[in-house]
Design a protein around this motif. Structure first.
Motif, PDB file in Angstrom:
ATOM      1  N   ASN A  92       0.824  -0.893  -0.202  1.00 21.04           N
ATOM      2  CA  ASN A  92      -0.102  -0.194  -0.478  1.00 21.04           C
ATOM      3  C   ASN A  92       0.911   1.351   0.474  1.00 21.04           C
ATOM      4  O   ASN A  92       1.945   1.623   0.460  1.00 21.04           O
ATOM      5  N   SER A  93       0.401   2.609  -0.332  1.00 19.97           N
ATOM      6  CA  SER A  93       1.068   3.940  -0.267  1.00 19.97           C
ATOM      7  C   SER A  93       2.062   3.873   1.482  1.00 19.97           C
ATOM      8  O   SER A  93       0.876   3.594   2.272  1.00 19.97           O
ATOM      9  N   LEU A  94       2.638   4.068   1.388  1.00 22.24           N
ATOM     10  CA  LEU A  94       3.207   4.813   3.075  1.00 22.24           C
ATOM     11  C   LEU A  94       2.295   6.051   3.137  1.00 22.24           C
ATOM     12  O   LEU A  94       1.898   6.871   2.793  1.00 22.24           O
ATOM     13  N   LEU A  95       2.542   5.655   4.755  1.00 22.74           N
ATOM     14  CA  LEU A  95       1.781   6.949   6.218  1.00 22.74           C
ATOM     15  C   LEU A  95       2.548   8.510   5.341  1.00 22.74           C
ATOM     16  O   LEU A  95       1.722   8.879   5.367  1.00 22.74           O
ATOM     17  N   PHE A  96       3.734   8.626   5.244  1.00 28.12           N
ATOM     18  CA  PHE A  96       4.274  10.091   5.452  1.00 28.12           C
ATOM     19  C   PHE A  96       4.815   9.905   3.949  1.00 28.12           C
ATOM     20  O   PHE A  96       5.720   8.583   3.697  1.00 28.12           O
ATOM     21  N   ASN A  97       5.696  10.633   3.900  1.00 27.24           N
ATOM     22  CA  ASN A  97       6.745  11.004   2.458  1.00 27.24           C
ATOM     23  C   ASN A  97       7.952  10.892   3.676  1.00 27.24           C
ATOM     24  O   ASN A  97       8.597  12.213   3.749  1.00 27.24           O
ATOM     25  N   TYR A  98       8.791  10.017   4.122  1.00 23.68           N
ATOM     26  CA  TYR A  98       9.755  10.005   5.028  1.00 23.68           C
ATOM     27  C   TYR A  98      10.965  11.051   4.373  1.00 23.68           C
ATOM     28  O   TYR A  98      11.718  11.290   5.574  1.00 23.68           O
ATOM     29  N   VAL A  99      11.001  10.672   2.771  1.00 22.28           N
ATOM     30  CA  VAL A  99      12.609  11.389   3.194  1.00 22.28           C
ATOM     31  C   VAL A  99      12.666  13.071   3.300  1.00 22.28           C
ATOM     32  O   VAL A  99      13.416  13.614   3.707  1.00 22.28           O
ATOM     33  N   GLU A 100      10.982  13.639   3.074  1.00 24.64           N
ATOM     34  CA  GLU A 100      10.934  15.547   3.551  1.00 24.64           C
ATOM     35  C   GLU A 100      11.348  14.885   4.873  1.00 24.64           C
ATOM     36  O   GLU A 100      11.701  16.102   4.758  1.00 24.64           O
ATOM     37  N   PHE A 101      11.203  14.520   6.269  1.00 22.64           N
ATOM     38  CA  PHE A 101      11.593  15.023   6.748  1.00 22.64           C
ATOM     39  C   PHE A 101      13.311  14.796   7.580  1.00 22.64           C
ATOM     40  O   PHE A 101      13.568  14.857   8.958  1.00 22.64           O
ATOM     41  N   CYS A 102      14.580  14.229   6.243  1.00 18.34           N
ATOM     42  CA  CYS A 102      15.244  14.364   6.584  1.00 18.34           C
ATOM     43  C   CYS A 102      15.993  15.803   6.528  1.00 18.34           C
ATOM     44  O   CYS A 102      15.898  16.367   5.763  1.00 18.34           O
ATOM     45  N   LYS A 103      16.602  16.252   7.720  1.00 19.96           N
ATOM     46  CA  LYS A 103      17.894  16.633   7.956  1.00 19.96           C
ATOM     47  C   LYS A 103      19.403  16.745   7.482  1.00 19.96           C
ATOM     48  O   LYS A 103      20.070  17.523   7.650  1.00 19.96           O
ATOM     49  N   VAL A 104      19.567  15.327   7.079  1.00 20.99           N
ATOM     50  CA  VAL A 104      20.991  15.298   7.355  1.00 20.99           C
ATOM     51  C   VAL A 104      20.804  14.144   5.848  1.00 20.99           C
ATOM     52  O   VAL A 104      20.767  12.777   5.782  1.00 20.99           O
ATOM     53  N   SER A 139      13.517  19.992   1.748  1.00 24.11           N
ATOM     54  CA  SER A 139      13.265  21.557   1.470  1.00 24.11           C
ATOM     55  C   SER A 139      14.950  22.106   2.313  1.00 24.11           C
ATOM     56  O   SER A 139      14.897  23.502   2.073  1.00 24.11           O
ATOM     57  N   SER A 140      15.024  21.300   3.703  1.00 25.55           N
ATOM     58  CA  SER A 140      16.219  22.822   4.333  1.00 25.55           C
ATOM     59  C   SER A 140      16.465  21.363   4.755  1.00 25.55           C
ATOM     60  O   SER A 140      16.517  21.046   6.209  1.00 25.55           O
ATOM     61  N   LEU A 141      17.718  21.532   4.868  1.00 25.33           N
ATOM     62  CA  LEU A 141      19.235  20.743   4.847  1.00 25.33           C
ATOM     63  C   LEU A 141      20.137  20.901   5.770  1.00 25.33           C
ATOM     64  O   LEU A 141      20.583  22.056   5.855  1.00 25.33           O
ATOM     65  N   GLU A 142      20.278  20.298   7.040  1.00 27.47           N
ATOM     66  CA  GLU A 142      21.564  20.969   7.744  1.00 27.47           C
ATOM     67  C   GLU A 142      22.829  19.653   7.877  1.00 27.47           C
ATOM     68  O   GLU A 142      23.562  21.156   7.936  1.00 27.47           O
ATOM     69  N   LYS A 143      22.888  18.878   7.696  1.00 28.76           N
ATOM     70  CA  LYS A 143      24.294  18.655   7.087  1.00 28.76           C
ATOM     71  C   LYS A 143      24.094  17.611   6.169  1.00 28.76           C
ATOM     72  O   LYS A 143      22.759  17.367   5.484  1.00 28.76           O
ATOM     73  N   PHE A 144      25.226  18.097   5.147  1.00 27.09           N
ATOM     74  CA  PHE A 144      25.104  17.423   4.102  1.00 27.09           C
ATOM     75  C   PHE A 144      27.085  16.618   3.723  1.00 27.09           C
ATOM     76  O   PHE A 144      28.049  17.529   4.151  1.00 27.09           O
TER      77      PHE A 144
END
Length: 476
Positions: A92-104, A139-144
């Motif tokens: 099924n479709s995922l509950l969230f767009n998990y990747v958009e939560f990533c900051k690192v 949309s907003s990355l803290e560490k790369f």
């Protein structure tokens, strides 16, 4: 009761659990609100895992399958077209767009996950599609983190990183494509921390531009390993930040590394000089008379400078030092710490077998000392454990509460010796729990019974480790 908590309050509570992944995972099962907040925190740095733990491959597989499920439809179609089929957690479709939560975002961790889990000749396509998703969704990355490897069979294409405008920490290699670094320098101006590893035979032309374009640079790490490349090419750009940089870490294994520029960084609070392979850097002589009035942490984990240079440096800068770490056996240096470092909190140096009086002097003069690490080995070279234990009980001040014992030999302390030590610690005023840490020590059963007895009585807290975690903290 849980659903009655205001969202803002619940968010604040769960934020405090960021380092406790086990508890956060249990929060996923409460309700959808708790789940969403916990997922956002867990996925903030989803690639931060211990690759040496027994379940690391299972963790990597779980992360990869979720990432594959999170891919946009066009990427999934591309994988299917190339006959790449990877199982996902749900149909099924995922509950969230998990990747958009990533900051690192770590490019190298993604490469590692794909290579370790798939182990086939189509890793390049999977890796690029996942990286593209990260770059488009965050949309907003803290560490790369991006270390370019000439020898990797993975061909990575990163034209730009839109979320980098909020970037605060960058870890990269010196040989990244200049076009990428120039693009980054146009959008990313508020980096607080930069870590550069000099790799390959070339240094990217865009590196100076990226460093020069920063407004708030505080932490700088420069590393040269494997290649005889000097970081001198970027020193002019680095010097521009001499008033704002407070943390400087320099690593290398060659002797042609310039250090005199460090004297310009007068606001340094933490400094690490780590040069191995027997490198002795004469250039440190130019720093021995420099003044760093705010320096609180100095770590030199290898014997890379002449002791007389360090002694002179401590005479000038030891007053405000709180942490000092140096793998050096030198009587004059140990005496200098006792005399010129009155505010030291944490200490690791190596004592000769006839320097127990110097250890006593350090305990007497360094009234704020909280922790000390003592190295034991050849009994003809190093201090004896019994006399060290007696010294700790009788001479350490009221702030002291952590003793680390590092040894490559079996214990020469008897159960009676330990019993006497623990009784002496118990009777001290004020009473304080002692954190006792053994590193690379295999105690006999009789000694361990005594140690366990006093741990059960609440006199000590005991750990036994193969390595010292603080050896890795050297790099933080």
């Amino acid at each position: 009761m849980a659903c009655q908590l205001p969202t803002e309050c619940l968010n604040e509570i769960l934020e405090y659990l960021e380092g406790d992944k086990l508890t956060l995972h249990s929060c996923l099962l409460v309700n959808r609100l708790w789940c969403k907040i916990a997922v956002r925190i867990l996925w903030r740095n989803i690639l931060d895992y211990n690759c040496y733990q027994p379940r690391s491959l299972r963790i990597k597989s779980s992360i990869l399958s979720t990432l594959i499920a999170n891919l946009p439809i066009e990427s999934k179609n591309l994988l299917h077209k190339n006959e790449i089929f990877i199982s996902t957690p749900t149909l099924n479709s995922l509950l969230f767009n998990y990747v958009e939560f990533c900051k690192v975002l770590s490019i190298n961790k993604i490469i590692s996950i794909v290579e370790d889990v798939l182990s086939n000749d189509r890793n390049n396509l999977v890796t690029n599609e996942i990286i593209k998703m990260f770059i488009n969704e965050i949309s907003s990355l803290e560490k790369f983190t991006y270390y370019y490897d000439y020898y990797s069979h993975i061909n990575i294409s990163i034209p730009y990183v839109p979320g980098a405008r909020d970037l605060s920490e960058l870890c990269c290699s010196s040989n990244l494509p200049s076009s990428f670094l120039f693009q980054l320098s146009q959008t990313c101006h508020n980096l607080q921390s930069i870590s550069i590893s000099f790799e390959g035979k070339n240094v990217s032309n865009g590196l100076n531009e990226l460093i020069s374009s920063q407004n708030k640079l505080k932490n700088l790490t420069l590393s040269t390993y494997r290649y005889r490349i000097s970081w001198a090419i970027i020193i002019p750009a680095v010097i521009k930040h001499s008033k704002t940089i407070t943390k400087l870490q320099l690593y290398g294994d060659y002797g042609d590394l310039p250090l005199s520029f460090v004297s310009l960084f007068t606001n340094l609070q933490k400094c690490i000089f780590s040069f191995d392979n027997g490198v002795i850097l004469e250039d440190f002589k130019k720093l021995q008379n420099a003044n760093f009035l705010k320096l609180e942490i100095l770590k030199i984990p290898h014997q890379c400078f002449k002791p007389e240079y360090i002694i002179k440096f401590l005479e000038n800068n030891g007053k405000n030092l709180k942490i000092f770490y140096m793998l050096e056996m030198n009587k004059a240096l140990s005496l200098t710490i006792a005399k010129f470092c009155p505010n030291i909190r944490k200490l690791f140096i190596v004592f000769n077998n006839d320097e127990i009086d110097i250890l006593k002097a350090i305990f007497i003069n360094c009234k704020y000392l909280e922790s000390i690490k003592i190295w034991f080995g050849n009994r003809n070279l190093y201090l004896k454990k019994k006399e060290v234990l007696d010294t700790v009980v009788n001479y350490s001040q009221s702030n002291f509460h952590k003793l680390k014992i590092h040894s490559d030999l079996n214990s020469d302390v008897t159960p009676k010796d330990w019993e006497s030590f623990f009784i002496g610690w118990k009777n001290r005023t004020p009473k304080k729990l002692l954190f006792l840490i053994f590193i690379n020590i295999f105690e006999n059963d009789e000694n361990l019974k005594i140690i366990e007895k006093y741990q059960n009585l609440g006199i000590i807290k005991f750990w036994c480790k193969d390595i010292d975690d603080s050896d890795y903290v050297l790099y933080n």
